[in-house]
Design an enzyme around this catalytic site. Structure first.
Site, PDB file in Angstrom:
ATOM      1  N   LYS A  22      11.467  44.816  62.693  1.00 15.02           N
ATOM      2  CA  LYS A  22      12.869  44.354  62.795  1.00 15.02           C
ATOM      3  C   LYS A  22      13.790  45.354  62.094  1.00 15.02           C
ATOM      4  O   LYS A  22      14.819  45.740  62.640  1.00 15.02           O
ATOM      5  CB  LYS A  22      13.004  42.993  62.120  1.00 15.02           C
ATOM      6  CG  LYS A  22      14.428  42.549  61.852  1.00 15.02           C
ATOM      7  CD  LYS A  22      14.536  41.169  61.265  1.00 15.02           C
ATOM      8  CE  LYS A  22      14.362  41.099  59.790  1.00 15.02           C
ATOM      9  NZ  LYS A  22      15.533  41.455  58.975  1.00 15.02           N
ATOM     10  N   ASN A  23      13.403  45.782  60.891  1.00 15.40           N
ATOM     11  CA  ASN A  23      14.311  46.588  60.071  1.00 15.40           C
ATOM     12  C   ASN A  23      14.345  48.059  60.451  1.00 15.40           C
ATOM     13  O   ASN A  23      15.125  48.825  59.883  1.00 15.40           O
ATOM     14  CB  ASN A  23      13.983  46.401  58.583  1.00 15.40           C
ATOM     15  CG  ASN A  23      14.330  44.990  58.123  1.00 15.40           C
ATOM     16  OD1 ASN A  23      15.005  44.243  58.835  1.00 15.40           O
ATOM     17  ND2 ASN A  23      13.831  44.604  56.968  1.00 15.40           N
ATOM     18  N   ARG A  92      23.577  40.556  58.284  1.00 21.59           N
ATOM     19  CA  ARG A  92      23.922  41.631  57.342  1.00 21.59           C
ATOM     20  C   ARG A  92      23.744  43.002  57.997  1.00 21.59           C
ATOM     21  O   ARG A  92      24.550  43.907  57.798  1.00 21.59           O
ATOM     22  CB  ARG A  92      23.000  41.499  56.141  1.00 21.59           C
ATOM     23  CG  ARG A  92      22.762  42.765  55.390  1.00 21.59           C
ATOM     24  CD  ARG A  92      23.584  42.865  54.192  1.00 21.59           C
ATOM     25  NE  ARG A  92      23.369  44.145  53.540  1.00 21.59           N
ATOM     26  CZ  ARG A  92      24.262  44.673  52.700  1.00 21.59           C
ATOM     27  NH1 ARG A  92      25.369  44.019  52.453  1.00 21.59           N
ATOM     28  NH2 ARG A  92      24.051  45.820  52.130  1.00 21.59           N
ATOM     29  N   CYS A 116      24.269  36.036  51.472  1.00 17.84           N
ATOM     30  CA  CYS A 116      23.228  35.149  52.002  1.00 17.84           C
ATOM     31  C   CYS A 116      22.467  34.571  50.803  1.00 17.84           C
ATOM     32  O   CYS A 116      22.742  34.885  49.657  1.00 17.84           O
ATOM     33  CB  CYS A 116      22.298  35.916  52.929  1.00 17.84           C
ATOM     34  SG  CYS A 116      21.458  37.226  52.096  1.00 17.84           S
ATOM     35  N   ARG A 121      25.446  40.650  48.767  1.00 16.80           N
ATOM     36  CA  ARG A 121      25.011  41.803  49.571  1.00 16.80           C
ATOM     37  C   ARG A 121      26.167  42.827  49.580  1.00 16.80           C
ATOM     38  O   ARG A 121      26.892  42.953  50.536  1.00 16.80           O
ATOM     39  CB  ARG A 121      24.642  41.364  50.990  1.00 16.80           C
ATOM     40  CG  ARG A 121      23.611  40.239  51.051  1.00 16.80           C
ATOM     41  CD  ARG A 121      22.249  40.591  50.490  1.00 16.80           C
ATOM     42  NE  ARG A 121      21.542  41.581  51.270  1.00 16.80           N
ATOM     43  CZ  ARG A 121      20.752  41.287  52.304  1.00 16.80           C
ATOM     44  NH1 ARG A 121      20.656  40.047  52.716  1.00 16.80           N
ATOM     45  NH2 ARG A 121      20.117  42.231  52.968  1.00 16.80           N
ATOM     46  N   PRO A 122      26.389  43.528  48.459  1.00 17.23           N
ATOM     47  CA  PRO A 122      27.541  44.450  48.372  1.00 17.23           C
ATOM     48  C   PRO A 122      27.413  45.621  49.339  1.00 17.23           C
ATOM     49  O   PRO A 122      26.325  45.916  49.830  1.00 17.23           O
ATOM     50  CB  PRO A 122      27.472  44.939  46.928  1.00 17.23           C
ATOM     51  CG  PRO A 122      26.063  44.765  46.520  1.00 17.23           C
ATOM     52  CD  PRO A 122      25.552  43.564  47.253  1.00 17.23           C
ATOM     53  N   ASP A 124      29.339  48.559  48.428  1.00 22.05           N
ATOM     54  CA  ASP A 124      30.067  49.606  47.701  1.00 22.05           C
ATOM     55  C   ASP A 124      29.442  50.987  47.874  1.00 22.05           C
ATOM     56  O   ASP A 124      30.150  51.996  47.974  1.00 22.05           O
ATOM     57  CB  ASP A 124      30.146  49.247  46.210  1.00 22.05           C
ATOM     58  CG  ASP A 124      28.764  49.018  45.610  1.00 22.05           C
ATOM     59  OD1 ASP A 124      28.027  48.152  46.132  1.00 22.05           O
ATOM     60  OD2 ASP A 124      28.396  49.732  44.653  1.00 22.05           O
ATOM     61  N   LEU A 125      28.113  51.044  48.000  1.00 23.47           N
ATOM     62  CA  LEU A 125      27.454  52.356  48.161  1.00 23.47           C
ATOM     63  C   LEU A 125      27.705  52.929  49.562  1.00 23.47           C
ATOM     64  O   LEU A 125      27.878  54.139  49.740  1.00 23.47           O
ATOM     65  CB  LEU A 125      25.958  52.246  47.889  1.00 23.47           C
ATOM     66  CG  LEU A 125      25.587  51.872  46.438  1.00 23.47           C
ATOM     67  CD1 LEU A 125      24.096  51.585  46.321  1.00 23.47           C
ATOM     68  CD2 LEU A 125      26.014  52.969  45.464  1.00 23.47           C
ATOM     69  N   ASP A 308      10.511  42.173  50.270  1.00 25.92           N
ATOM     70  CA  ASP A 308      10.337  41.298  51.435  1.00 25.92           C
ATOM     71  C   ASP A 308       8.948  40.672  51.503  1.00 25.92           C
ATOM     72  O   ASP A 308       8.686  39.859  52.386  1.00 25.92           O
ATOM     73  CB  ASP A 308      10.612  42.074  52.741  1.00 25.92           C
ATOM     74  CG  ASP A 308      12.073  42.438  52.864  1.00 25.92           C
ATOM     75  OD1 ASP A 308      12.409  43.252  53.737  1.00 25.92           O
ATOM     76  OD2 ASP A 308      12.884  41.941  52.059  1.00 25.92           O
ATOM     77  N   ILE A 330      15.131  43.985  42.941  1.00 26.51           N
ATOM     78  CA  ILE A 330      16.034  44.251  44.072  1.00 26.51           C
ATOM     79  C   ILE A 330      17.029  43.104  44.239  1.00 26.51           C
ATOM     80  O   ILE A 330      18.240  43.316  44.278  1.00 26.51           O
ATOM     81  CB  ILE A 330      15.237  44.465  45.388  1.00 26.51           C
ATOM     82  CG1 ILE A 330      14.136  45.517  45.201  1.00 26.51           C
ATOM     83  CG2 ILE A 330      16.190  44.816  46.528  1.00 26.51           C
ATOM     84  CD1 ILE A 330      14.635  46.920  44.912  1.00 26.51           C
ATOM     85  N   ARG A 400      14.494  34.598  62.946  1.00 23.93           N
ATOM     86  CA  ARG A 400      15.266  35.831  62.812  1.00 23.93           C
ATOM     87  C   ARG A 400      14.338  37.035  62.706  1.00 23.93           C
ATOM     88  O   ARG A 400      14.678  38.129  63.125  1.00 23.93           O
ATOM     89  CB  ARG A 400      16.136  35.779  61.548  1.00 23.93           C
ATOM     90  CG  ARG A 400      17.242  34.757  61.580  1.00 23.93           C
ATOM     91  CD  ARG A 400      18.168  34.931  60.412  1.00 23.93           C
ATOM     92  NE  ARG A 400      18.570  36.324  60.295  1.00 23.93           N
ATOM     93  CZ  ARG A 400      19.210  36.822  59.243  1.00 23.93           C
ATOM     94  NH1 ARG A 400      19.501  36.057  58.222  1.00 23.93           N
ATOM     95  NH2 ARG A 400      19.558  38.095  59.202  1.00 23.93           N
TER      96      ARG A 400
END
Ligand code: EPZ
Length: 433
Positions: A22-23, A92, A116, A121-122, A124-125, A308, A330, A400
């Site tokens: 998925k990722n 996301r 979530c 879930r920022p 900024d990076l 995960d 994390i 999902r």
């Protein structure tokens, strides 16, 4: 709404084939926007997150067609630069639209992804990286607005307080491949899914050196062309089935996955005493008697132990002889599975970013609630070893990220059924209130 009815009934046994990751598929689908030529993808898993990403690609103007099982064709001749809130908020990973839109359109408007249950879930990076590529970025009305007319290669350091960022690395790489000049990306994520994205981009004509390392050098090109690519296997799905086999002391062969994608995870299971045998593209979990040993784990960016697979291991550690400590570096709050496991009889306490798990808990079936994708998998794993029947609600979380989860488990002896929510005995729901 549907539920899983799971009845613990002994060892799993047989073979299970692992699907596409998925990722990897999500950023690669987004990267297909980087060319106006056709791209063909194979081994794309059939998941609700994939369908969400397809809807977003179609919304921004791409032609997306399903050719066959796991086989998609994408062609983005004309593109709009804006990805709307009502599609982005669902997932996301849709933040991965930023890179390709910036690269192709030199502008982008992408809704800030919602938070979530696993924590904030920022982005900024992601924004810092785009600014280092000389993009103008501002946040207003819940959208990230990017003006990339003057974009050029630059030096980008992507390390945050919890290490690098996976989708942030994807975004900056996808922007830099079409940015004039050279980009040096330091503290890039090294997850196998990012490696697969980079291999896909190189097939499209991108110039990327250092693939798989935390330092990527990207030389911008004028344009990219279409290509044909098969998505790598899903190491998290594989790890989930390995733990399910271990939880039931079963004998299960996990096929279609290279053990090297799961280094830290397999090392921890070997430390716990799980008998494992490895082939080039297979992992054999062997039956054992007695109990596994407790282990201490800290989740880290790849090649460290993957966050995960933390919830699934938490379920397994309830069956060892002794105390295990699982610490999240994390997502420090990623313990939504713990209260539900406690309802089944697990003895777990949370101390800050750590779960302290007392082993030798006898688990019993109960009505429980799924939450984040991997926490839901942990509940199924616990239910496979619990006395009696467990009813798992809100299983859309599982859909999902796991394709045909219940049928793959049933094929190796798991007693699991997908039923309408009305099938739950009323007295159980009454007790659960
Ligand atoms: C990816 O999410 C995965 N999702 C997640 O998998 C996975 O848990 C996560 O990487 C970590 O491995 C996809 O690839 C679609 P991050 P991502 O940006 O990219 C902080 C699953 O179950 N951070 O690598 O969103 C962040 O708060 C999902 O399949 C910043 O501080 O994760 C976190 O603590 C869940 N600023 C850490 O970095 C930023 O700008 C890692 O986040 C971005 C992130």
């Amino acid at each position: 709404m549907e539920v899983f009815k799971v009845t613990g009934n002994g060892a799993l046994s047989g073979k299970v084939h692992i699907g596409g990751a998925k990722n990897a598929a999500l950023p690669i689908l987004a990267a297909s926007l980087l060319t106006e030529q056709a791209v063909e993808l194979h081994n794309v898993p059939d998941l609700s997150d994939i369908r969400s990403m397809v809807a977003i690609l179609q919304h921004v103007g791409a032609q997306v067609d399903k050719i066959g099982d796991g086989h998609w064709r994408i062609q983005a001749k004309n593109l709009s630069h804006s990805a709307p809130y009502d599609l982005v908020r669902r997932m996301r990973a849709s933040v991965c639209l930023l890179g390709p839109l910036v690269a192709r359109k030199r502008r982008a408007e992408v809704s800030i992804p919602g938070g979530c249950v696993i924590g904030p879930r920022p982005v900024d990076l992601h924004i810092k990286g785009l600014k280092k590529l000389n993009c103008q970025v501002e946040i207003s009305n819940g959208y990230i607005h990017v003006d990339a007319q003057a974009m050029r290669g630059g030096r980008v350091f992507l390390g945050g307080r919890n290490g690098s960022t996976v989708t942030g690395t994807a975004n900056i790489v996808m922007a830099a491949v079409l940015a004039p000049g050279t980009t040096l990306l330091e503290c890039a994520a090294c997850e196998p899914e990012i490696v697969d994205l980079c291999h896909f981009l190189v097939k499209m004509g991108a110039k990327i050196e250092g693939i798989g390392s935390p330092e990527l050098t990207i030389t911008g090109v004028e344009r990219l062309h279409g290509c044909d690519h098969s998505i790598i296997a899903d190491r998290i799905e594989a790890g989930t089935f390995i733990i399910a086999a271990a939880m039931t002391r079963g004998n299960v062969r996990i096929e279609g996955i290279a053990p090297r994608l799961l280094g830290a995870f397999l090392d921890k299971l070997e430390e716990a005493g799980l008998p494992l045998e490895y082939g080039a593209k297979s992992i054999q979990v062997k039956a054992y008697t007695g109990s596994l040993k407790p282990v201490d784990v800290i989740t880290l960016p790849h090649p460290g132990y993957p966050t995960d697979l933390q919830a699934q291991l938490c379920a397994l550690m309830t069956q060892t002889e002794g105390i295990s400590i699982l610490t999240e570096r994390i997502y420090p709050n990623r313990f939504m599975h713990v209260p539900e496991l406690q309802r089944m009889g697990a003895s777990i306490s949370i101390e800050g970013p750590s779960a302290i798990i007392k082993g030798s808990s006898s688990l019993s079936g109960a009505p429980v609630m799924a939450s984040d994708l991997r926490a839901s998998a942990a509940l199924v794993i616990a239910a496979l070893a619990a006395e009696g029947t467990t009813w798992i609600q809100r299983i859309y979380h599982l859909d999902r990220g796991y394709e045909r989860f219940e049928s793959k488990l049933a094929a190796i002896g798991g007693r699991i059924e997908r039923l309408p929510a009305s099938a739950i005995p009323a007295e159980l729901l009454h007790d659960a209130q």
